[in-house]
Design an enzyme around this catalytic site. Structure first.
Site, PDB file in Angstrom:
ATOM      1  N   SER A  76       0.843  -1.252   0.092  1.00 21.18           N
ATOM      2  CA  SER A  76       0.270  -0.139   0.164  1.00 21.18           C
ATOM      3  C   SER A  76       0.751   1.229   0.011  1.00 21.18           C
ATOM      4  CB  SER A  76      -0.986  -0.095   1.137  1.00 21.18           C
ATOM      5  OG  SER A  76      -1.413   1.243   1.540  1.00 21.18           O
ATOM      6  N   TYR A 130      -1.558  -0.748  10.664  1.00 18.89           N
ATOM      7  CA  TYR A 130      -1.574  -0.996   9.209  1.00 18.89           C
ATOM      8  C   TYR A 130      -0.573  -0.352   8.426  1.00 18.89           C
ATOM      9  CZ  TYR A 130      -3.935  -1.059   4.515  1.00 18.89           C
ATOM     10  OH  TYR A 130      -3.843  -1.066   3.207  1.00 18.89           O
TER      11      TYR A 130
END
Ligand SMILES: NC(=O)c1ccc[n+]([C@@H]2O[C@H](COP(=O)([O-])OP(=O)(O)OC[C@H]3O[C@@H](n4cnc5c(N)ncnc54)[C@H](OP(=O)(O)O)[C@@H]3O)[C@@H](O)[C@H]2O)c1
Length: 270
Positions: free
Chosen positions: A145, A158
């Site tokens: 990501s 995350y």
């Protein structure tokens, strides 16, 4: 080892295939002619997607229900990769986020996130590379990501799991460079998916269209990058030189860290 695939391309295993980016990967790979193993926890959804893709693209589809935050689930997928020589592609896509400061993140969420985003991805990457190297070819796609590049408020765990995916996947290139095995790191930006609801970030809606991408565009760009031989594909990064600059600075910093002298600013030497 068994051969299960009638497809010339072999079997693609997609984790997190029940929704979002993984569901589109499954569709696009079926369209290309891969047989499929679809992995996630929601069996009803997987069965529906498997039946639809088998019908539309005349490929073999299989459902493997597994919770990849549990060792037993990871082992089931690893076993599927190891024992079937026709498995030729793995997309490590399953992952989730939680939009909370660390101090408000429940322990079990924190542990499951690291287990899924980091531990399962690592274990399945290893299994795939061992199998692909022995078989002489194969493609490993790891979904990281843009959130792994720098701290972003509200997603401390995350973001760090995705920073891991970045460094881990980049590190694998040296293990496959003299082989026909391919490793691709895919770095989506902001992609509209159920993942935002899972993260508890629905209050972020509506984000301006100018910064969010559809799952279809994300996967189509990622597969175009794969076809072009890219090692790192960032579908939404308009100027690829930004990635090259980042990698160059990181490599320079790594080299600069190898110095036995404390830096002068600490005043340890006169
Ligand atoms: N959407 C974005 O903006 C964005 C941006 C950058 C990166 N990403 C990454 O892209 C990947 C896919 O996310 P998405 O946006 O497509 O989200 P999504 O629609 O929520 O999809 C996540 C997938 O992972 C599966 N999954 C979740 N927990 C699992 C578990 N414990 N075991 C097995 N499967 C599990 C889910 O299926 P079940 O619930 O059925 O298990 C689902 O199929 C993730 O790695 C995410 O971090 C997304």
């Amino acid at each position: 080892m068994a051969h299960s695939s009638a497809s010339k391309l072999g079997v693609a295993i997609v984790t997190g295939a029940s929704s979002g980016i993984g569901k589109v990967y499954a569709e696009r790979l079926a369209r290309r002619g891969y047989d499929l193993v679809l992995v996630a926890r929601r069996e009803d959804r997987l069965r529906q997607i498997a039946a639809d893709l088998a019908d539309r693209f005349q490929v073999c589809t299989e459902v493997l229900v597994a919770d990849l935050s549990e060792q037993v689930g990871v082992s089931a997928v690893a076993d599927r990769i190891s024992r079937d020589r026709s498995v030729s592609l793995l997309v490590n896509n399953a992952g989730f986020s939680a939009l909370k400061p660390l101090t408000e993140t429940p322990d079990d969420v924190m542990v499951r996130m690291i287990a899924l985003n980091v531990t399962a991805l690592t274990a399945l990457s290893k299994t795939a590379l061992v199998a692909f190297k022995a078989r002489g070819s194969g493609v490993l796609i790891n979904v990281g990501s843009g959130a792994g590049f720098a701290p972003y408020p509200g997603i401390p765990v995350y973001g760090a799991t995705k920073a891991y995916v970045y460094l881990f996947t980049q590190s694998l290139q040296s293990e496959v460079e003299a082989t026909a095995v391919r490793v691709q790191l895919v770095l989506p930006g902001a992609v509209i998916s159920e993942g935002w609801d899972v993260a508890g970030g629905a209050e972020l809606d509506p984000l301006p269209d100018s910064i969010v991408m559809t799952t279809e565009d994300c996967v189509d760009a990622a597969l175009a990058g794969l076809d072009q031989g890219e090692l790192v594909t960032a579908p939404s990064l308009q100027d690829a030189s930004g990635m090259r600059d980042y990698e160059a600075v990181a490599a320079t910093l790594l080299q600069a860290m190898f110095d036995g002298r404390p830096a002068p600013r600490y005043g340890l030497r006169s």
